[in-house]
Design an enzyme around this catalytic site. Structure first.
Site, PDB file in Angstrom:
ATOM      1  N   PHE A  60      -3.731  38.668  22.793  1.00 22.95           N
ATOM      2  CA  PHE A  60      -2.910  39.835  23.112  1.00 22.95           C
ATOM      3  C   PHE A  60      -3.728  41.058  23.510  1.00 22.95           C
ATOM      4  O   PHE A  60      -3.202  41.968  24.160  1.00 22.95           O
ATOM      5  CB  PHE A  60      -2.061  40.149  21.877  1.00 22.95           C
ATOM      6  CG  PHE A  60      -1.183  41.355  21.975  1.00 22.95           C
ATOM      7  CD1 PHE A  60      -0.097  41.380  22.829  1.00 22.95           C
ATOM      8  CD2 PHE A  60      -1.414  42.471  21.181  1.00 22.95           C
ATOM      9  CE1 PHE A  60       0.735  42.484  22.895  1.00 22.95           C
ATOM     10  CE2 PHE A  60      -0.595  43.574  21.236  1.00 22.95           C
ATOM     11  CZ  PHE A  60       0.485  43.588  22.101  1.00 22.95           C
ATOM     12  N   TYR A  61      -4.992  41.129  23.134  1.00 27.74           N
ATOM     13  CA  TYR A  61      -5.760  42.353  23.333  1.00 27.74           C
ATOM     14  C   TYR A  61      -6.002  42.630  24.823  1.00 27.74           C
ATOM     15  O   TYR A  61      -6.690  41.870  25.508  1.00 27.74           O
ATOM     16  CB  TYR A  61      -7.093  42.285  22.600  1.00 27.74           C
ATOM     17  CG  TYR A  61      -6.998  42.230  21.092  1.00 27.74           C
ATOM     18  CD1 TYR A  61      -5.850  42.657  20.416  1.00 27.74           C
ATOM     19  CD2 TYR A  61      -8.056  41.761  20.330  1.00 27.74           C
ATOM     20  CE1 TYR A  61      -5.762  42.612  19.037  1.00 27.74           C
ATOM     21  CE2 TYR A  61      -7.987  41.723  18.937  1.00 27.74           C
ATOM     22  CZ  TYR A  61      -6.832  42.141  18.299  1.00 27.74           C
ATOM     23  OH  TYR A  61      -6.757  42.091  16.929  1.00 27.74           O
ATOM     24  N   SER A  62      -5.428  43.728  25.275  1.00 30.39           N
ATOM     25  CA  SER A  62      -5.604  44.199  26.659  1.00 30.39           C
ATOM     26  C   SER A  62      -5.385  43.089  27.680  1.00 30.39           C
ATOM     27  O   SER A  62      -6.230  42.832  28.546  1.00 30.39           O
ATOM     28  CB  SER A  62      -6.988  44.846  26.831  1.00 30.39           C
ATOM     29  OG  SER A  62      -7.079  46.026  26.072  1.00 30.39           O
TER      30      SER A  62
END
Length: 324
Positions: A60-62
């Site tokens: 999910f990160y960036s």
């Protein structure tokens, strides 16, 4: 750097884990304060030079760019067999049905996407990012078991949830003979100690490693009261997590102890976590090399019992935060 076992496994991890949420392309996804490729590379290099072998990211990160960065950097700089690489699944990755969650479809889809972005055949630790209220835990645990049996993950872990939920997941895995969670990535720091009530005792009893996220309370324990940064100015999550009446008193007490010891406040807050028998490795989310240097120095900082008492005394109970 010191190393320890992750829970009751035979896996050796550094007592600091580099959290990679900020090591990403800030133009993608919700983390606009992420530091971009050049600085991310510098931080990963410093972590490896210091002996850190444990790296945590998430799909999910960036928009997946954190996984892309970390996979590329570690491929260039490290021996894959010496690295403990962790990622997570659950948060929505695209619009529409089945874009997130912990259904069998989501888990099987997202592990392959993560492996592609990371440029590896397997992750060492595959973690559920949160509890999925829309999927039976039996479905999730069987899917994770199959991921392990397919050789795509070595171990599985969980993140913030209620202790009863974690106990249920452990029970389901044991009952069915499926792969068991070996770690809990939970919300725990000097400002938020609600995990001491049930989750930490459960993990100690079950032999589960604890890798706390936000050990510096989104940076609040690493700077003086009222000091703003690029991240804090746009960090709605941090504002929601830390707004209890006693938080400022804890921050001030941490700064007071740090000043007396002649070290930065971040070192004191991390040293406090590292002395807990339940904690395996705090997840340090460095966005500057100096942040990482403070964390590394904290490994050798020993707090006296009187210091610990001073740090803990102002704490007031918090509403449960960080499970969603």
């Amino acid at each position: 750097m010191r190393y320890t076992k992750l829970g009751r496994t035979g896996l050796d991890v550094s007592v600091l884990c580099l959290g990679c949420m900020g090591l990403a392309d800030g133009s993608r996804g919700m983390h606009s304060w992420a530091v971009g490729e050049e600085r991310s590379r510098e931080i990963v290099r410093r972590a490896l030079d210091a002996g850190i072998n444990f790296f945590d990211t998430a799909n999910f990160y960036s928009g997946g760019s954190s996984e892309e960065y970390i996979g590329r950097f570690l491929g260039e700089m490290a021996d894959r067999d010496e690295i403990v690489l962790a990622t997570k699944v659950c948060m929505p990755m695209r619009e529409g049905p089945n874009g997130g969650g912990l259904s069998r479809k989501a888990v099987m889809t997202e592990i392959d996407h993560s492996l592609r972005r990371l440029g590896t055949d397997y992750v060492d630790l595959y973690q559920i990012h949160r509890w999925d209220h829309g999927t039976p835990i039996e479905e999730t645990m069987e899917a994770l078991h199959d991921v392990v049996k397919a050789g795509k993950a070595r171990y599985i872990g969980a993140s913030s949830m209620f202790a009863w939920q974690f106990a249920k997941a452990l029970h389901v895995a044991e009952r069915e003979g499926w792969t068991r969670f070996v770690s809990m990535q939970n919300h725990y720091n000097l400002l938020y100690r609600e995990e001491e009530r049930e989750m930490l005792p459960l993990c100690l009893d079950e032999g589960v490693g604890v890798v706390p996220w936000s050990p510096l309370a989104r940076g609040r324990l690493g700077r003086g009261p009222g000091v703003e940064t690029a991240r804090s100015g746009s960090d709605e999550t941090g504002d929601a997590l830390y707004d209890a009446p006693g938080d400022r008193a804890v921050i001030e007490r941490n700064a007071e102890v740090a000043a007396r010891l002649g070290v930065p406040p971040a070192q004191v807050a991390l040293a406090w976590l590292l002395r807990s028998p339940a904690v395996t490795a705090p997840i340090v989310g460095a966005t500057k090399v100096g942040h990482l240097d403070d964390a590394i120095a904290a490994v050798d900082l020993e707090l006296a019992d009187d210091d610990v008492a001073l740090l803990e005394e102002p704490y007031v109970p918090h509403a449960i935060a960080g499970h969603s």
